[in-house]
Design a protein around this motif. Sequence first.
Motif, PDB file in Angstrom:
ATOM      1  N   ILE A  25       0.854  -1.186   0.000  1.00  0.00           N
ATOM      2  CA  ILE A  25       0.000   0.000   0.000  1.00  0.00           C
ATOM      3  C   ILE A  25       0.889   1.235   0.000  1.00  0.00           C
ATOM      4  N   TYR A  26       0.571   2.180  -0.888  1.00  0.00           N
ATOM      5  CA  TYR A  26       1.223   3.480  -0.877  1.00  0.00           C
ATOM      6  C   TYR A  26       0.166   4.508  -0.481  1.00  0.00           C
ATOM      7  N   ASN A  27       0.466   5.313   0.509  1.00  0.00           N
ATOM      8  CA  ASN A  27      -0.493   6.284   1.019  1.00  0.00           C
ATOM      9  C   ASN A  27       0.187   7.640   1.161  1.00  0.00           C
ATOM     10  N   ASN A  28      -0.463   8.687   0.656  1.00  0.00           N
ATOM     11  CA  ASN A  28       0.030  10.043   0.894  1.00  0.00           C
ATOM     12  C   ASN A  28      -1.169  10.931   1.234  1.00  0.00           C
ATOM     13  N   TYR A  31      -4.081  10.593  -1.928  1.00  0.00           N
ATOM     14  CA  TYR A  31      -4.634   9.327  -2.402  1.00  0.00           C
ATOM     15  C   TYR A  31      -3.940   8.139  -1.755  1.00  0.00           C
ATOM     16  N   GLN A  32      -4.533   6.965  -1.970  1.00  0.00           N
ATOM     17  CA  GLN A  32      -3.961   5.692  -1.514  1.00  0.00           C
ATOM     18  C   GLN A  32      -4.032   4.713  -2.680  1.00  0.00           C
ATOM     19  N   SER A  34      -3.117   0.622  -3.757  1.00  0.00           N
ATOM     20  CA  SER A  34      -2.750  -0.680  -3.197  1.00  0.00           C
ATOM     21  C   SER A  34      -2.833  -1.775  -4.253  1.00  0.00           C
ATOM     22  N   HIS A  56      -7.846   4.954  -3.942  1.00  0.00           N
ATOM     23  CA  HIS A  56      -8.759   5.722  -3.107  1.00  0.00           C
ATOM     24  C   HIS A  56      -8.303   7.178  -3.078  1.00  0.00           C
ATOM     25  N   HIS A  58      -8.568  10.820  -1.171  1.00  0.00           N
ATOM     26  CA  HIS A  58      -8.898  11.439   0.108  1.00  0.00           C
ATOM     27  C   HIS A  58      -9.583  12.774  -0.206  1.00  0.00           C
TER      28      HIS A  58
END
Length: 79
Positions: A25-28, A31-32, A34, A56, A58
């Motif tokens: 998973i990359y999340n910032n 956005y995310q 996976s 996803h 945000h």
Amino acid sequence: MSFETEAADFDGNEKTTGTISPGVIYNNEKYQLSFEAIIPVNRASGDGVGAIAAFHLHLDDLFPDSLGKPLFVARRTDD
């Protein structure tokens, strides 16, 4: 990992099925993203490997002045 064993309404042969699902998973802030592989653990679970990807947004961080505000705000009462 996810496993399942029948507890009722089966033919007498106990079958446990399951998958192992490693992923990243990359999340910032905005956005995310996976990716996940789905690997069956035995023949009863299947014989092919699958994959899932998800993206996803945000929205509260993308639009902080509209979607990022609370819907309900408690009123402050001064005594």
